[in-house]
Design an enzyme around this catalytic site. Structure first.
Site, PDB file in Angstrom:
ATOM      1  N   GLU A 617     -24.362  -6.186  17.917  1.00 55.60           N
ATOM      2  CA  GLU A 617     -24.616  -6.712  19.249  1.00 55.60           C
ATOM      3  C   GLU A 617     -24.209  -8.183  19.275  1.00 55.60           C
ATOM      4  O   GLU A 617     -24.204  -8.863  18.252  1.00 55.60           O
ATOM      5  CB  GLU A 617     -26.100  -6.580  19.617  1.00 55.60           C
ATOM      6  CG  GLU A 617     -26.561  -5.146  19.814  1.00 55.60           C
ATOM      7  CD  GLU A 617     -27.980  -5.078  20.371  1.00 55.60           C
ATOM      8  OE1 GLU A 617     -28.500  -6.132  20.789  1.00 55.60           O
ATOM      9  OE2 GLU A 617     -28.560  -3.973  20.394  1.00 55.60           O
ATOM     10  N   HIS A 681     -26.261 -10.186  26.794  1.00 55.43           N
ATOM     11  CA  HIS A 681     -26.056  -9.625  25.460  1.00 55.43           C
ATOM     12  C   HIS A 681     -25.505  -8.208  25.616  1.00 55.43           C
ATOM     13  O   HIS A 681     -25.531  -7.626  26.705  1.00 55.43           O
ATOM     14  CB  HIS A 681     -27.352  -9.629  24.634  1.00 55.43           C
ATOM     15  CG  HIS A 681     -28.395  -8.708  25.146  1.00 55.43           C
ATOM     16  ND1 HIS A 681     -29.255  -9.034  26.168  1.00 55.43           N
ATOM     17  CD2 HIS A 681     -28.748  -7.430  24.761  1.00 55.43           C
ATOM     18  CE1 HIS A 681     -30.078  -8.023  26.402  1.00 55.43           C
ATOM     19  NE2 HIS A 681     -29.793  -7.031  25.556  1.00 55.43           N
ATOM     20  N   HIS A 683     -25.108  -4.063  24.369  1.00 50.91           N
ATOM     21  CA  HIS A 683     -25.730  -2.919  23.726  1.00 50.91           C
ATOM     22  C   HIS A 683     -24.627  -2.082  23.090  1.00 50.91           C
ATOM     23  O   HIS A 683     -23.531  -1.960  23.661  1.00 50.91           O
ATOM     24  CB  HIS A 683     -26.508  -2.078  24.738  1.00 50.91           C
ATOM     25  CG  HIS A 683     -27.870  -2.628  25.026  1.00 50.91           C
ATOM     26  ND1 HIS A 683     -28.788  -1.974  25.829  1.00 50.91           N
ATOM     27  CD2 HIS A 683     -28.502  -3.762  24.600  1.00 50.91           C
ATOM     28  CE1 HIS A 683     -29.908  -2.678  25.891  1.00 50.91           C
ATOM     29  NE2 HIS A 683     -29.756  -3.779  25.164  1.00 50.91           N
ATOM     30  N   ASP A 695     -35.804  -7.008  25.169  1.00 53.41           N
ATOM     31  CA  ASP A 695     -35.110  -7.630  26.297  1.00 53.41           C
ATOM     32  C   ASP A 695     -36.099  -8.063  27.379  1.00 53.41           C
ATOM     33  O   ASP A 695     -35.939  -9.125  28.001  1.00 53.41           O
ATOM     34  CB  ASP A 695     -34.094  -6.658  26.902  1.00 53.41           C
ATOM     35  CG  ASP A 695     -32.988  -6.292  25.919  1.00 53.41           C
ATOM     36  OD1 ASP A 695     -32.732  -7.094  24.996  1.00 53.41           O
ATOM     37  OD2 ASP A 695     -32.372  -5.212  26.088  1.00 53.41           O
TER      38      ASP A 695
END
Length: 744
Positions: A617, A681, A683, A695
């Protein structure tokens, strides 16, 4: 030869003669004789023009010409055909009848002689004559796309007609006389007071349609004019008799001279439609009384020291060939359609435009584009003209204290024949009782241009549901850069979204490092209120960049795409560098509480970084701008993970190395318009782009640390098939949305 080259006084005549006698290569011309006349040098030459096999005009392989030079070359040489059988029966283009020489003069020159004579060599002169015969024989001297050739050339006196299709009645409303040259201005409206300096009475007559082309013998006396018009089916003497006996002429016989005006419909050929109306004007030197007596129509007597004119009984006209007449040049006032031709503006119709702001860039742009016939302006501004405004605005000292919009409307009304500009003296953001008037103007406009340098106005136009297209033109703080931001005709990108991407370019692109530098400079105070500040700005810079702005606006009317452009001016050198900012489409996520826009560049960057770091990630911070009053957040950039970040297939922890100086730099270079607005970000494949428990904790952290400050805070999650967006904002609840990659 009658004389030799050494006897020639005219330098140009001598240069032509020497070229023809001394040049090594054959000049395709032969000098056959030289004459020396009183104040004139005369060359007789046989030209050999290059002629096509099939000729539009039956020129010969050798064409004799006679050239008259004045001794000091003060005036342009006159070139005459010396052929007795010159094809004068054809409607040749670019020939004139010369009254002094009683011959056909070739019309060679379009340039002013003072300028042409500086570089006209003997060889160039000979080639100019040969070229005239070649192009005339080819039919190229007057191409089909050129305007119709006037039947009669003009002279030093000038008559100015109203704009549009010539249509009487006409009245003399103004004029001047300078060094014996008269200029008269006509209108279709009777003047309230007869201009005191005007000493002409107007006679007008419309003729039947004719085919364009130069006349062989333009009339120089009344007999010639009567005969010429008889060929067109007009009885000039009968019409003049009727006119001279009208009471207006009888009352002004001793003071006025007659001015004879003729309207001639013009065709390109006998079968063609009327394309144009040519106007002729002539005047004798005689007064109306003398003119009427010449024609045997009136008689004038002095009774008790006063001249009285009445109809003559049994009086015969005198020899009309002895009554000389002077031709006048006839021009028209410009309307927008005609102005567009002179301004190289290729549009074929008026645009409807609204300008918000009548200041430095606004006033200059509006005047400039009005001269180019752009269309009808409505000007909205609530300010008045103050003394310091006159340095760089069109409005001058006389109008200090008056509304800028109204003064500019008056100025625009003096440029062309149409006086239909409108002014709305109000603040467009708070129009009050003028709201309906403002909305009507905005909805009717082809384009609305913000010229106020106000981000609030940009937002207002972006949100207005009835605006068809909006743009914003402004200078950077020191006036060295012009910025043009414009929506496309489809408004796919709104002007505020374009403005946001412009701010990002200013912050991120080194080419704009100095663009906002003067935003931190001291200003000049022109009065004693807190906001009475301005910046020194040279008028020449304003006019230079405003000229570019005017040209760009003309282009925008035919350009359907959205655009962001900057022109950078270097004042010491005058060098201008054009810069174009690439614009990205945006995805909009809206709720009752707010509107979020996410640039496609943001999504593309996240997807590229996600692919690069897979299977780990990754993430970073989001940069954007926002408008608290309109509840709008623009997410403009997704930055990569700082070097001290922790990245793995199951988690991502963003680091902070160099983020503070980076954000400070972006804010500084964008004049404080770029902000940290949240986190993003990725996944991994197989994991939905939806927030995990971790999150949610990150979003709660943003809410507790950024939310109380009043700024929006966003979280974006980039997955394999889509990106998920959530934005929180104080007192506006939370808005979520999904960006499917198939939408991009």
């Amino acid at each position: 030869m009658t004389s030799d080259v050494a006897q020639l006084s005219s330098p140009l005549a001598r240069a032509v003669a020497e070229y023809l006698t001394n040049f090594i290569d054959p000049p395709f011309a032969e000098l056959t004789d030289i004459e020396i006349r009183d104040k004139l040098d005369v060359l007789h030459i046989n030209l050999e023009p290059e002629l096509p096999q099939h000729r539009e005009v039956p020129f010969q392989t050798h064409e004799p010409v006679t050239i008259l030079f004045d001794h000091v070359d003060k005036f342009e040489p006159r070139v005459f055909s010396a052929r007795s059988d010159f094809p004068a029966d054809l409607e040749l283009i670019h020939t004139n009848y010369d009254i002094e020489e009683d011959g056909i003069a070739l019309c060679l020159w379009e340039e002013a002689w003072d300028n042409l004579s500086r570089t006209l060599t003997g060889q160039a002169f000979v080639e100019k004559m040969r070229d005239w015969f070649t192009r005339t024989a080819n039919g190229d001297v007057h191409p089909d796309d050129q305007g119709l050739e006037p039947l009669l050339p003009g002279t030093v006196n000038t008559l100015v007609l109203p704009a549009g299709m010539p249509k009487g009645p006409w009245y003399v409303v103004g004029g001047s006389e300078i060094e014996g040259r008269h200029t008269l201005v006509l209108d279709n409206v009777t003047p309230k007071d007869r201009p005191s300096a005007i000493s002409f009475s107007l006679f007008s007559l419309e003729l039947d349609a004719v085919v364009h082309g130069a006349l062989r013998m333009p009339p120089h006396n009344l007999r010639g004019l009567v005969d010429l018009l008889a060929n067109f089916g007009a009885d000039l003497l009968a019409s003049l008799k009727e006119w001279l006996l009208e009471q207006e002429q009888l009352s002004n016989t001793s003071n006025d001279r007659p001015l004879l005006l003729f309207k001639i419909p013009m065709r390109r050929n006998l079968e063609g439609p009327v394309e144009h109306y040519e106007m002729w004007a002539f005047s004798p030197i005689e007064s109306i009384a003398e003119f009427g007596n010449y024609l045997g129509v009136t008689i004038t007597e002095v009774v008790a020291g006063k001249s009285i004119t009445a109809a003559a009984v049994g009086q015969k006209p005198q020899d009309l060939s002895t009554l000389m007449i002077m031709r006048w040049r006839v021009v028209q006032q410009l309307d927008r359609a005609l102005a567009r031709k002179y301004a190289a503006n290729n549009r074929d119709s008026d645009a409807q435009l609204v300008a918000i702001g009548a200041g430095a860039i606004g006033s200059n742009l509006i005047v400039n584009t009005s001269k180019a016939g752009i269309g009808r302006w409505t000007i909205i501004d609530s300010d008045v003209v103050l003394p310091h405004n006159t340095v760089r605005q069109v409005q001058g000292h006389t109008f200090v204290g008056y509304p800028k919009a109204e003064v500019l409307r008056l100025e625009v009304g003096t440029i062309l024949a149409e006086d239909d500009a409108a002014a709305i003296c109000t603040n467009v953001l708070h129009p009050g009782e003028k709201l309906a008037e403002v909305d009507k103007a905005l909805s009717a406009a082809d384009i609305v241009i913000d010229l106020s340098a106000s981000p609030a106005v940009v937002g207002y136009l972006a949100d207005h549901p009835d605006v068809r297209r909006a743009a914003s033109f402004f200078f950077n703080p020191d006036g060295s850069d012009l910025v043009v931001l414009s929506e496309g005709s489809d408004r796919a990108l709104r002007v505020d979204e374009i403005e946001a991407q412009y701010f990002l370019a200013c912050g991120a692109n080194p080419v704009f490092d100095q663009h906002f530098a003067a935003a931190r400079a001291d200003r000049l105070r022109y009065a004693n209120a807190c906001q009475d500040l301005t910046r020194p700005l040279p008028p020449w810079q304003v006019q230079t960049l405003s000229g570019i702005a005017a040209g760009r606006l003309l282009d925008l009317l035919d350009d359907t795409d959205s655009t962001a452009q900057v022109w950078n001016l270097d004042p010491p050198s005058g060098h201008i560098v054009p810069l174009r900012i690439n614009l990205a489409p945006v995805q909009r996520i809206e709720s009752a509480a707010m509107r979020i826009t996410v640039s496609n560049d943001v999504v593309a960057t996240m997807r590229a970084l996600r692919e690069e770091r897979a299977p780990d990630e990754t993430g970073g911070i989001l940069v954007g701008s926002f408008d608290l009053s309109r509840n709008i957040l623009h997410i403009l950039a997704a930055l990569p993970a700082p070097s001290d970040s922790k990245q793995s297939p199951t988690f991502f922890i963003r680091g902070a190395r160099n983020l503070r100086p980076l954000m400070d730099m972006l804010a500084d270079k964008s004049a404080g318009q770029l902000y940290y607005v949240g986190e993003w970000h990725s996944h991994p494949d197989g994991v939905a782009a939806r927030p995990s428990k971790d999150d949610e904790e990150v979003f709660s952290h943003l809410e507790s640390n950024i939310g109380p400050g009043g700024s929006p805070f966003a979280m974006l999650i980039c997955g394999a098939e889509e990106s998920w967006v959530r934005v929180g904002w104080q007192q506006r609840s939370t808005t979520e949305g999904v960006i499917s990659y198939g939408d991009q």
